[in-house]
Design an enzyme around this catalytic site. Structure first.
Site, short mmCIF file in Angstrom:
data_model
loop_
_atom_site.label_atom_id
_atom_site.label_comp_id
_atom_site.label_asym_id
_atom_site.label_seq_id
_atom_site.Cartn_x
_atom_site.Cartn_y
_atom_site.Cartn_z
N CYS A 1 0.77 -1.49 0.40
CA CYS A 1 -0.18 -0.46 -0.27
C CYS A 1 1.13 1.21 0.13
CB CYS A 1 -0.63 -0.01 0.91
SG CYS A 1 -2.22 -1.39 1.25
N ARG B 1 3.96 -0.36 -4.95
CA ARG B 1 3.47 -0.89 -3.60
C ARG B 1 2.09 -1.17 -3.08
NH1 ARG B 1 7.01 1.89 0.21
NH2 ARG B 1 5.62 0.97 2.31
N TRP C 1 -2.00 -3.12 -1.73
CA TRP C 1 -1.98 -4.33 -1.67
C TRP C 1 -2.75 -5.01 -0.43
CZ3 TRP C 1 -0.39 -8.57 1.21
CH2 TRP C 1 0.25 -9.55 0.30
N ASN D 1 -1.66 2.12 5.73
CA ASN D 1 -1.45 1.15 5.05
C ASN D 1 -0.83 0.04 6.44
OD1 ASN D 1 1.08 -0.75 4.63
ND2 ASN D 1 2.39 1.17 4.20
N GLY D 2 -0.91 -1.11 6.45
CA GLY D 2 -0.49 -1.99 7.34
C GLY D 2 -1.83 -2.59 8.04
N GLU E 1 17.43 -17.56 -7.68
CA GLU E 1 17.09 -15.68 -8.76
C GLU E 1 16.88 -15.96 -10.00
OE1 GLU E 1 16.33 -13.18 -6.62
OE2 GLU E 1 16.77 -11.64 -8.45
N LYS F 1 12.83 -14.69 -10.56
CA LYS F 1 12.54 -14.12 -11.64
C LYS F 1 11.40 -14.40 -12.75
CE LYS F 1 13.60 -10.95 -10.04
NZ LYS F 1 13.89 -11.40 -8.99
N GLU G 1 7.45 -14.80 -10.97
CA GLU G 1 7.00 -13.71 -10.39
C GLU G 1 7.15 -13.05 -11.52
OE1 GLU G 1 9.23 -10.96 -7.91
OE2 GLU G 1 10.90 -11.34 -8.85
N HIS H 1 19.52 -36.50 -7.09
CA HIS H 1 18.61 -36.54 -5.71
C HIS H 1 17.09 -37.21 -5.96
CE1 HIS H 1 23.22 -38.15 -2.96
NE2 HIS H 1 23.07 -36.37 -4.32
N LYS I 1 5.75 -4.53 -4.28
CA LYS I 1 7.46 -4.44 -4.52
C LYS I 1 8.00 -4.36 -3.12
CE LYS I 1 12.05 -2.26 -6.27
NZ LYS I 1 12.13 -3.60 -6.94
C1 AGP Z 1 12.02 -9.66 -5.63
O1 AGP Z 1 11.85 -9.48 -7.45
C2 AGP Z 1 10.90 -9.63 -5.55
N1 AGP Z 1 10.89 -7.72 -5.56
C3 AGP Z 1 10.91 -9.31 -3.41
O2 AGP Z 1 11.38 -11.13 -3.90
C4 AGP Z 1 12.18 -8.69 -2.79
O3 AGP Z 1 13.27 -8.81 -2.78
C5 AGP Z 1 11.90 -9.07 -1.07
O4 AGP Z 1 10.64 -8.84 -1.10
C6 AGP Z 1 12.66 -8.82 -0.48
O5 AGP Z 1 12.36 -7.08 -0.81
P1 AGP Z 1 14.11 -5.92 0.26
O6 AGP Z 1 15.41 -5.90 -0.58
O7 AGP Z 1 12.61 -4.65 -0.44
O8 AGP Z 1 13.62 -6.23 2.10
#
Ligand code: AGP
Length: 610
Positions: free
Chosen positions: A2, A27, A75, A101-102, A483, A487, A490, A506, A605
């Site tokens: 949010c 956000r 969000w 937000n929260g 990673e 990517k 997501e 394994h 994000k």
């Molecule tokens: C990955 O592409 C995401 N944006 C997510 O995994 C992100 O790295 C994670 O939420 C941690 O965020 P931060 O680095 O802002 O703490």
């Protein structure tokens, strides 16, 4: 999660608020809304399910006048992401509006109490409880606006950043934070609010980062009144924020993600310069007086930042010879970890606002550990809760999929390992000099990888039809495989898993078929031959191999269906180059599938709720 924006001053508020919402849309983008006290004195609320652009369509041809307003991009936490749950929320009488937000943890009990007093609720949100509670306190106890907000915030449990309007006080916004970020911008006779500084830059560079449990009263034409939610007066600390507004725009690219992938030569250059200064300049003693007490390092983070933490484990153990554990912040904070006096916690975060990481370091500090944070956003909550901070200085990252932040985190932590190793005598002077100068070449080498876009596009064609996909790597490139897989899943919604290549035998090798492409990080390393055998095992089972190889490679290149070559570097630096083709790969696959690259479904994000 949010985003909140607020404005009070001499301009029309609506354009400022909507522009701010666009900047905070990373956000959350489930719904958006705005509340304005109009020139005629009415409280107008417009909201819409979906993105900020949908809100703009809804608000067209409505009364958008007024120099005071609050706005929100959501969000969803409590209640589905529909229109009814969109913020701002109004009190029973419609006199008060709130954005939040929260998460309010005791909302159910407060709701019961308010229902008993005849209040009715239109939404399923925890937020509506807060605005009703403020009105209840005004009516029951005759409290004025500011006092009623203050009293209500003393009664709620959980995390919040809130901004509240009262139609009877059209010259005032009251805002507060606890656990969720809030920044005030102080212009000339005007004030701005934002979940971060991005809605504020361009209007003023003077900002106040609110601390937890701070409450601020913004009155038109007067100064800011800052106090704690218990009423103690505080002096606002004004800081200058330097953010290049062009970094908040797409700058001709189709998506922020592509822009951020392509700007990695610049972001890495800025990161390396700044981090070298921090780790070898006059401030280095702050960092190393803390690290040099460490018998053990615990790295804690989430998502992509956790992967960067895993890269750091390989680098720190190899170079500084200090044991490192890497833990998801969400697990670390609840699993009652053993924290010894000689432990140093390194928290890694792009945003500096991730709720689990913030809570994990709070818990570690309470138990006596020192905390060093590696963070991208200056002034955010994680650095402010740490003993020492090293900023990655990659510039604002807007795309939900983290890209340039990862390369900056990996570069920062690798440089930290090199410098620390040199100070401990586990990296020789000669190796130190050569590694540090090799690091300086990384921006240019990343530029060379970016020139291989056509090879990556060809790989993307194959992957875009795959229902599922494996990523493998070894050593410090195992985190790169993780990673790369993150990517892909997501932003393209293709199921993908990362594995250490030798683990295939394994279990996961049972999955190999024509329909399960295997993306292999197969650049030169001390165990390149072992990796070649792993690739052979996949080929022997008719698996299709897409490989990242070192320029000039023939062995893996001969076996792979498609390859992209990257320049040769010392192994511990290779993750910083090898991730770049995997970032591009996920981007092109998502584009081929028509996915919303910058705003993938269900994500935001900054994960500021647990
Ligand atoms: C990955 O592409 C995401 N944006 C997510 O995994 C992100 O790295 C994670 O939420 C941690 O965020 P931060 O680095 O802002 O703490």
């Amino acid at each position: 999660m949010c985003g909140i924006v607020g404005y009070i001053g001499k301009r029309q508020a609506y354009p400022v608020l909507v522009k701010g919402l666009h900047r905070l849309e990373y956000r959350g983008y489930d719904s958006a809304g705005v509340a304005l006290i109009s020139e005629s004195g009415s409280l107008n609320v417009y909201k819409s399910q979906g993105k900020v652009s949908d809100l703009e369509d809804t608000a067209q041809n409505r009364d958008l006048t007024g120099c005071i307003g609050i706005a929100h991009t959501r969000w969803a936490t409590h209640g589905e992401p529909g229109f009814l749950n969109a913020h701002p929320h109004l009190s029973q009488s419609g006199r008060l509006a709130i954005v939040h937000n929260g998460i309010i943890e005791n909302y159910a009990a407060l709701r019961e109490m308010l229902l008993d007093h005849g209040y009715t609720f239109r939404s399923e949100t925890d937020t509506e409880v807060v605005v009703q509670l403020i009105e209840y306190l005004q009516e029951k106890d005759g409290l004025p606006f500011v006092d009623s907000v203050q009293r209500a915030l003393q009664m709620v449990e959980g995390s919040y950043a809130v901004a509240v309007l009262d139609i009877r006080r059209p010259d005032t916004i009251v805002a507060a934070r606890k656990g969720s970020p809030l920044v005030v911008g102080a212009g000339d006779d005007e004030f701005f609010l934002g979940s971060d500084a991005s809605p504020i830059v361009g209007y003023t560079d003077r900002v106040i980062y609110l601390d937890d449990e701070d409450m601020v009263v913004l009155r038109q034409g007067t100064d800011i009144t800052l106090m704690s939610i218990r009423g103690e007066r505080k002096t606002p600390q004004i800081r200058r924020v330097t953010m290049d507004v062009s970094q908040l725009e797409k700058g001709g690219y189709d998506h922020f993600m592509l822009k951020e992938i392509c700007e990695q030569p610049q972001s890495l250059r800025s990161c390396l310069q700044s981090v070298r200064q921090t780790l070898t300049g006059p401030d280095a003693e702050h960092v190393f007086s803390l690290l040099e007490q460490a018998d053990r390092v615990i790295i804690t983070a989430c998502g992509t930042s956790w992967h960067a933490g895993l890269v750091a484990k390989y680098a720190i153990e190899r170079m500084a010879r200090v044991p490192v554990e890497v833990d998801y912040a969400s697990e670390f904070r609840y699993r009652q970890p053993v924290i010894n006096p000689g432990d140093v916690v390194i928290a890694v975060s792009q945003s500096g606002e991730t709720a689990d990481t913030l809570a994990a370091i709070g818990m570690a500090r309470k138990q006596g550990a020192k905390v060093l944070s590696v963070c991208n956003v200056i002034g955010s909550s994680i650095p402010r809760s740490s003993d020492v901070v090293v900023y990655t200085m990659a510039g604002p990252e807007i795309g939900v999929a983290s890209t340039k932040a990862f390369t900056a985190q990996a570069a920062t932590l690798t440089m930290l390992a090199i410098v620390w190793g040199h100070r401990r005598g586990t990296v020789s002077g000669q190796d130190y000099d050569s590694l540090m100068s090799e690091m300086d070449t990384l921006p240019e080498l990343v530029g060379r990888v970016l020139d291989r876009k056509d090879d990556v596009r060809a790989m993307a064609q194959t992957l875009s039809f795959a229902p599922s996909c494996l990523y493998i790597g070894r050593g410090c490139n195992y985190p790169v495989a993780l990673e790369g897989a993150l990517k892909l899943k997501e932003i393209s919604y293709i199921h993908a898993e990362g594995y250490p290549a030798a683990e295939m035998k394994h279990g996961p090798i049972a999955l190999i078929s024509q329909d399960m492409p295997v993306v292999t990080v197969a650049t030169e390393s001390a165990i390149y031959d072992k990796l070649v055998s792993n690739v052979q095992e996949i080929r022997a089972r008719q698996g299709r191999v897409m490989a990242v190889v070192t320029e000039g490679d023939t062995e893996v290149a001969r076996m792979a269906d498609r390859c992209v070559a990257v320049p040769q570097v010392t192994e511990c630096l290779s993750p910083i180059l090898n991730i770049v083709p995997l970032q591009l790969l996920s981007y092109y696959v998502a584009c081929l599938k028509g996915c919303d690259v910058d705003q993938p479904r269900n994500l935001a994000k900054s994960v500021t709720v647990e």
